[in-house]
Scaffold this motif. Structure first.
Motif, PDB file in Angstrom:
ATOM      1  N   TRP A 197       4.801  -5.244  -7.429  1.00 55.77           N
ATOM      2  CA  TRP A 197       4.057  -6.456  -7.750  1.00 55.77           C
ATOM      3  C   TRP A 197       4.358  -7.444  -6.636  1.00 55.77           C
ATOM      4  CZ3 TRP A 197       1.360  -7.141 -12.474  1.00 55.77           C
ATOM      5  CH2 TRP A 197       1.491  -6.066 -13.354  1.00 55.77           C
ATOM      6  N   PRO A 217       0.286  -3.498  -8.963  1.00 48.87           N
ATOM      7  CA  PRO A 217       0.461  -2.154  -8.403  1.00 48.87           C
ATOM      8  C   PRO A 217      -0.844  -1.373  -8.252  1.00 48.87           C
ATOM      9  CG  PRO A 217       2.142  -2.557 -10.049  1.00 48.87           C
ATOM     10  CD  PRO A 217       1.168  -3.714 -10.115  1.00 48.87           C
ATOM     11  N   ASN A 218      -1.857  -1.701  -9.048  1.00 50.85           N
ATOM     12  CA  ASN A 218      -3.135  -1.013  -8.925  1.00 50.85           C
ATOM     13  C   ASN A 218      -4.008  -1.616  -7.823  1.00 50.85           C
ATOM     14  OD1 ASN A 218      -4.013  -3.375 -10.158  1.00 50.85           O
ATOM     15  ND2 ASN A 218      -4.684  -2.383 -12.043  1.00 50.85           N
ATOM     16  N   ASN A 273       2.897   0.346 -14.248  1.00 53.56           N
ATOM     17  CA  ASN A 273       3.594  -0.912 -14.008  1.00 53.56           C
ATOM     18  C   ASN A 273       4.938  -0.717 -13.340  1.00 53.56           C
ATOM     19  OD1 ASN A 273       3.174  -0.007 -16.741  1.00 53.56           O
ATOM     20  ND2 ASN A 273       4.791  -1.366 -17.393  1.00 53.56           N
ATOM     21  N   GLY A 282      -6.341  -3.786 -16.519  1.00 53.32           N
ATOM     22  CA  GLY A 282      -5.978  -2.384 -16.602  1.00 53.32           C
ATOM     23  C   GLY A 282      -4.520  -2.049 -16.389  1.00 53.32           C
ATOM     24  N   ILE A 283      -3.638  -3.002 -16.567  1.00 54.73           N
ATOM     25  CA  ILE A 283      -2.215  -2.757 -16.329  1.00 54.73           C
ATOM     26  C   ILE A 283      -1.394  -3.629 -17.279  1.00 54.73           C
ATOM     27  CG2 ILE A 283      -1.973  -4.480 -14.501  1.00 54.73           C
ATOM     28  CD1 ILE A 283      -0.309  -2.347 -12.978  1.00 54.73           C
ATOM     29  N   LYS A 327      -5.194  -4.680  -7.551  1.00 61.85           N
ATOM     30  CA  LYS A 327      -6.030  -5.814  -7.940  1.00 61.85           C
ATOM     31  C   LYS A 327      -5.277  -7.124  -7.741  1.00 61.85           C
ATOM     32  CE  LYS A 327      -8.769  -3.161 -11.187  1.00 61.85           C
ATOM     33  NZ  LYS A 327      -9.226  -3.011 -12.575  1.00 61.85           N
ATOM     34  N   GLN A 384       0.817  -1.206   0.000  1.00 63.90           N
ATOM     35  CA  GLN A 384       0.000   0.000   0.000  1.00 63.90           C
ATOM     36  C   GLN A 384       0.852   1.257   0.000  1.00 63.90           C
ATOM     37  OE1 GLN A 384      -2.382  -0.626   3.490  1.00 63.90           O
ATOM     38  NE2 GLN A 384      -4.197  -1.085   2.263  1.00 63.90           N
ATOM     39  N   GLY A 433      -0.837   2.679  -5.996  1.00 67.25           N
ATOM     40  CA  GLY A 433      -2.213   2.814  -6.431  1.00 67.25           C
ATOM     41  C   GLY A 433      -2.353   3.521  -7.764  1.00 67.25           C
ATOM     42  N   SER A 434      -1.280   3.791  -8.432  1.00 63.90           N
ATOM     43  CA  SER A 434      -1.343   4.616  -9.632  1.00 63.90           C
ATOM     44  C   SER A 434      -1.793   3.865 -10.871  1.00 63.90           C
ATOM     45  CB  SER A 434       0.031   5.234  -9.902  1.00 63.90           C
ATOM     46  OG  SER A 434       0.933   4.236 -10.316  1.00 63.90           O
ATOM     47  N   GLY A 435      -1.732   2.530 -10.844  1.00 59.76           N
ATOM     48  CA  GLY A 435      -2.095   1.760 -12.034  1.00 59.76           C
ATOM     49  C   GLY A 435      -0.937   1.607 -13.002  1.00 59.76           C
ATOM     50  N   ASN A 467       4.032   4.414  -6.161  1.00 57.32           N
ATOM     51  CA  ASN A 467       3.080   4.198  -7.253  1.00 57.32           C
ATOM     52  C   ASN A 467       2.159   3.005  -7.040  1.00 57.32           C
ATOM     53  OD1 ASN A 467       4.341   6.333  -8.717  1.00 57.32           O
ATOM     54  ND2 ASN A 467       5.927   4.893  -9.327  1.00 57.32           N
TER      55      ASN A 467
END
Length: 137
Positions: free
Chosen positions: A29, A41-42, A25, A99-100, A44, A15, A21-23, A19
């Motif tokens: 990870w 990183p997003n 890459n 989305g990534i 998910k 968290q 929460g930025s979406g 980056n």
């Protein structure tokens, strides 16, 4: 519901990683639940197949995050190069659909290289030995 300490520390670290929460890459990870879940990183989560999990566990075992085809062949003796390549392609698509872009790039003549920041909860990298043992048993 209690969260295991290792999962909490991984989630906490992810968290607050750059980056996270930025979406993009270029964030962190991670692997959770003995390497069966990829955290992007997003934020998910993606459940991994046996071959996908083996790929990430091999990446964790390599300090430079290089994934030689020979290492994959040893980790997955029941698979062939075609099966592995198709699995990597499907993994990239699943991640892209979330989305990534997966920072796993093909290096011709060598294998793959992971250009992101990859971490694992405690015990995930040791899971490869139990996974190999259970396949051979």
């Amino acid at each position: 519901m209690a969260i295991p300490h290792s999962a909490y520390s991984f989630t906490h670290h992810a968290q607050f990683a750059p980056n996270a929460g930025s979406g993009g890459n270029d964030g962190w990870w991670g692997l959770m639940y003995q390497g069966w879940v990829l955290v992007m990183p997003n934020g998910k989560h993606l459940n991994l197949t046996t071959i996908e999990r083996a790929c990430f566990l091999c990446l964790l075992a390599s300090p430079q995050r290089e994934l030689a085809r020979e290492a994959l062949a040893q980790a997955l003796p029941q698979s062939n190069l075609r099966t592995i390549n198709v699995s990597i392609s499907r993994l990239r698509k699943k991640v892209r659909d979330m989305g990534i872009t997966l920072p796993l790039h093909t290096v011709h003549g060598m294998g793959y290289v992971f250009l992101g920041h990859l971490i694992a909860e405690a015990g995930a990298s040791e899971a490869k030995y139990s996974a190999q043992y259970s396949k051979n048993a």
